[in-house]
Write a protein that holds these residues in place. Structure first.
Motif: not given
Length: 113
Positions: A16-17, A21, A65-66, A87, A108, A110
């Motif tokens: 998600q980040h 990753t 993801g984000n 997700t 989406a 961060c």
């Protein structure tokens, strides 16, 4: 077509980040089907260096993801298409993408930067 998904090896889910990753799962897609896949590491890259790294590997689209604004800018500058806000299972997302059924959430982001 090559598609990269931010990948969490322990779970098989989409990490998600984006900028943190450690792995990507790269899918080769043709005629609406996945024909191969492989897990690669991030090449020692982070945040702004990841999009050009993926582009140099022949990736055209990134499923993730984000991501923060810096990553959004770097992805756009590299010429990669993105499908953000996804997700769950990386394999399921890639299957949906191959069929033209994956819808991203471009809100989406961060918010910790």
């Amino acid at each position: 077509m090559k598609v990269a998904v931010t990948y969490e090896k322990e779970t098989g889910n989409i990490f998600q980040h984006f900028g943190k990753t450690e792995f990507f799962k790269i899918y080769e897609i043709a005629d609406g089907k996945i024909i191969s896949s492989q897990v690669i590491d991030n090449g020692g890259k982070g945040h702004h260096d990841l999009p050009p790294y993926l582009k140099n590997l022949g990736v055209e689209t990134l499923i993730l993801g984000n991501r923060g604004q810096g990553a959004i800018d770097a992805i756009a500058a590299s010429g990669l298409k993105e499908v953000p806000g996804i997700t769950g299972s990386a394999d399921e997302a890639a299957e949906k993408f191959a069929k033209g059924e994956l819808k991203g959430n471009f809100n989406a982001k961060c918010n910790h930067h």
